[in-house]
Design a protein around this motif. Structure first.
Motif, PDB file in Angstrom:
ATOM      1  N   LEU A  37       0.859  -1.249  -0.112  1.00  0.00           N
ATOM      2  CA  LEU A  37      -0.023   0.030   0.069  1.00  0.00           C
ATOM      3  C   LEU A  37       0.737   1.244  -0.091  1.00  0.00           C
ATOM      4  O   LEU A  37       0.232   2.317   0.166  1.00  0.00           O
ATOM      5  N   GLU A  38       2.052   1.211  -0.274  1.00  0.00           N
ATOM      6  CA  GLU A  38       3.012   2.156  -0.013  1.00  0.00           C
ATOM      7  C   GLU A  38       2.914   3.169   1.185  1.00  0.00           C
ATOM      8  O   GLU A  38       2.600   4.431   0.862  1.00  0.00           O
ATOM      9  N   GLN A  39       2.953   2.674   2.080  1.00  0.00           N
ATOM     10  CA  GLN A  39       2.200   3.405   3.701  1.00  0.00           C
ATOM     11  C   GLN A  39       3.624   4.102   4.161  1.00  0.00           C
ATOM     12  O   GLN A  39       4.559   3.551   4.522  1.00  0.00           O
ATOM     13  N   VAL A  41       4.315   8.018   6.181  1.00  0.00           N
ATOM     14  CA  VAL A  41       3.682   9.294   6.674  1.00  0.00           C
ATOM     15  C   VAL A  41       4.259  10.677   6.061  1.00  0.00           C
ATOM     16  O   VAL A  41       5.495  10.797   6.100  1.00  0.00           O
ATOM     17  N   LEU A  74      -2.820  14.768   7.132  1.00  0.00           N
ATOM     18  CA  LEU A  74      -3.119  15.860   6.097  1.00  0.00           C
ATOM     19  C   LEU A  74      -4.564  16.199   6.537  1.00  0.00           C
ATOM     20  O   LEU A  74      -4.670  17.465   6.620  1.00  0.00           O
ATOM     21  N   GLU A  89      -9.777   5.737   3.591  1.00  0.00           N
ATOM     22  CA  GLU A  89      -8.524   4.859   3.538  1.00  0.00           C
ATOM     23  C   GLU A  89      -9.142   3.526   3.624  1.00  0.00           C
ATOM     24  O   GLU A  89      -9.980   3.178   4.314  1.00  0.00           O
ATOM     25  N   LYS A  90      -8.295   2.773   3.160  1.00  0.00           N
ATOM     26  CA  LYS A  90      -8.985   1.199   2.882  1.00  0.00           C
ATOM     27  C   LYS A  90      -8.296   0.370   4.067  1.00  0.00           C
ATOM     28  O   LYS A  90      -8.592  -0.629   4.035  1.00  0.00           O
ATOM     29  N   GLY A 114     -12.568   2.468   2.957  1.00  0.00           N
ATOM     30  CA  GLY A 114     -12.817   1.912   1.452  1.00  0.00           C
ATOM     31  C   GLY A 114     -11.894   2.553   0.778  1.00  0.00           C
ATOM     32  O   GLY A 114     -11.070   3.442   1.014  1.00  0.00           O
ATOM     33  N   ASP A 115     -11.880   1.820  -0.508  1.00  0.00           N
ATOM     34  CA  ASP A 115     -11.141   2.250  -1.824  1.00  0.00           C
ATOM     35  C   ASP A 115     -11.374   3.621  -2.188  1.00  0.00           C
ATOM     36  O   ASP A 115     -12.658   3.967  -2.283  1.00  0.00           O
ATOM     37  N   VAL A 116     -10.395   4.341  -2.408  1.00  0.00           N
ATOM     38  CA  VAL A 116     -10.695   5.992  -3.271  1.00  0.00           C
ATOM     39  C   VAL A 116     -11.487   5.609  -4.514  1.00  0.00           C
ATOM     40  O   VAL A 116     -12.105   6.735  -4.923  1.00  0.00           O
ATOM     41  N   PRO A 131       0.097   6.473  -3.260  1.00  0.00           N
ATOM     42  CA  PRO A 131       1.347   5.658  -3.922  1.00  0.00           C
ATOM     43  C   PRO A 131       1.780   6.193  -5.038  1.00  0.00           C
ATOM     44  O   PRO A 131       1.363   6.782  -5.997  1.00  0.00           O
TER      45      PRO A 131
HETATM   46  N1  SAH Z   1      -1.862  10.371   3.630  1.00  0.00           N
HETATM   47  C1  SAH Z   1      -0.753   9.687   4.780  1.00  0.00           C
HETATM   48  C2  SAH Z   1      -0.400   8.394   4.157  1.00  0.00           C
HETATM   49  C3  SAH Z   1       0.039   8.221   2.889  1.00  0.00           C
HETATM   50  S1  SAH Z   1       0.728   6.782   2.319  1.00  0.00           S
HETATM   51  C4  SAH Z   1       0.022  10.586   4.874  1.00  0.00           C
HETATM   52  O1  SAH Z   1       0.271  11.574   4.255  1.00  0.00           O
HETATM   53  O2  SAH Z   1       0.897  10.501   5.956  1.00  0.00           O
HETATM   54  C5  SAH Z   1      -0.845   6.090   0.926  1.00  0.00           C
HETATM   55  C6  SAH Z   1      -1.987   5.741   1.806  1.00  0.00           C
HETATM   56  O3  SAH Z   1      -2.789   5.398   0.891  1.00  0.00           O
HETATM   57  C7  SAH Z   1      -1.815   4.363   2.605  1.00  0.00           C
HETATM   58  O4  SAH Z   1      -2.269   4.611   4.046  1.00  0.00           O
HETATM   59  C8  SAH Z   1      -2.482   3.417   1.948  1.00  0.00           C
HETATM   60  O5  SAH Z   1      -3.070   2.398   2.691  1.00  0.00           O
HETATM   61  C9  SAH Z   1      -3.493   3.978   1.353  1.00  0.00           C
HETATM   62  N2  SAH Z   1      -4.064   3.647   0.109  1.00  0.00           N
HETATM   63  C10 SAH Z   1      -3.462   2.954  -1.061  1.00  0.00           C
HETATM   64  N3  SAH Z   1      -4.327   2.570  -1.975  1.00  0.00           N
HETATM   65  C11 SAH Z   1      -5.355   2.842  -1.578  1.00  0.00           C
HETATM   66  C12 SAH Z   1      -6.777   2.706  -2.234  1.00  0.00           C
HETATM   67  N4  SAH Z   1      -6.811   2.074  -3.308  1.00  0.00           N
HETATM   68  N5  SAH Z   1      -7.910   3.387  -1.435  1.00  0.00           N
HETATM   69  C13 SAH Z   1      -7.787   3.860  -0.163  1.00  0.00           C
HETATM   70  N6  SAH Z   1      -6.421   3.974   0.465  1.00  0.00           N
HETATM   71  C14 SAH Z   1      -5.399   3.644  -0.162  1.00  0.00           C
END
Ligand code: SAH
Length: 208
Positions: A37-39, A41, A74, A89-90, A114-116, A131
């Motif tokens: 999920l490329e998580q 912060v 954010l 956020e999913k 949920g998914d964006v 991501p």
């Molecule tokens: N906005 C936060 C996290 C950025 S990381 C910040 O700025 O600190 C990217 C986030 O997108 C992660 O939490 C990941 O779980 C979420 N994400 C990735 N693909 C997604 C999708 N299709 N739908 C919802 N969330 C998603």
């Protein structure tokens, strides 16, 4: 942009950019980041910079959506500046943290698990750190939902113009592209150094 002293507007609970950054530095990050999920912060100073710019441009006055909100930095920051915010956020664990983070700072945000891709409400402004993978389906998904907004504030891969090109092709004018060097923490086990310096772009675009 130089932060002007901020007086007036009683609903804004935070008075200047450095105070905002300091409030945001108290938020908790991902507990077990998911690589797929490329998580990671957004650093508090960068988040504060993005939010302060949006605030000065009047882009926090309408409905604001934080796409892929993660642990909420954010969106929660926007709420601290008085915005009406929805976090999408999913990853439920991340969203739970975002909820606790919002409570900790005493702000109200709407949480959508949920998914964006499936988010179809109306909104004026998008804040996102999507991501980054160039040409990834995830990035496309974020951009497609974001392009429903009037104003988009997004971080982007500095090695690619994909984000700018996409938004322009959707009728946006890119008003700002700012390069930031940030230290990415060793979020994932495979990074050898403790932090890794990397360049990211802040892209601001407005519907023409
Ligand atoms: N906005 C936060 C996290 C950025 S990381 C910040 O700025 O600190 C990217 C986030 O997108 C992660 O939490 C990941 O779980 C979420 N994400 C990735 N693909 C997604 C999708 N299709 N739908 C919802 N969330 C998603």
């Amino acid at each position: 942009m130089y932060p002007k002293p901020y007086i007036g507007e009683a609903r804004a609970k935070t008075v200047n950019k450095s105070r905002l950054a300091s409030e945001l530095s108290r938020l908790e990050g991902f507990k077990n980041p998911v690589i797929e999920l490329e998580q990671y912060v957004t650093p508090p100073e960068l988040a504060a910079d993005i939010l302060w710019t949006a605030h000065l441009q009047g882009d926090l006055d309408g409905k604001v959506v934080d796409l892929g909100a993660g642990t909420g930095i954010l969106g929660i920051g926007a709420a601290l500046l008085g915005a009406k915010v929805t976090l999408v956020e999913k990853d439920q664990d991340a969203l739970d943290r975002a909820e606790k983070n919002a409570e900790g700072l005493g702000v109200d945000v709407e949480l959508v698990s949920g998914d964006v891709e499936d988010y179809e409400e109306e909104f004026e402004t998008v804040l996102m750190n999507p991501p980054f993978s160039v040409h990834s389906e995830q990035l496309e998904t974020f951009l497609s939902t974001a392009s429903q907004a009037d104003a988009v504030y997004t971080l982007a891969n500095s090695g690619s113009k994909e984000v700018q090109d996409y938004l322009e092709s959707e009728g946006f004018q890119v008003s700002e592209v700012e390069t930031y060097t940030i230290g990415l923490p060793a979020t994932y086990g495979f990074h050898t150094e403790e932090t890794r310096e990397t360049e990211v772009l802040l892209v601001v675009a407005r519907r023409q």
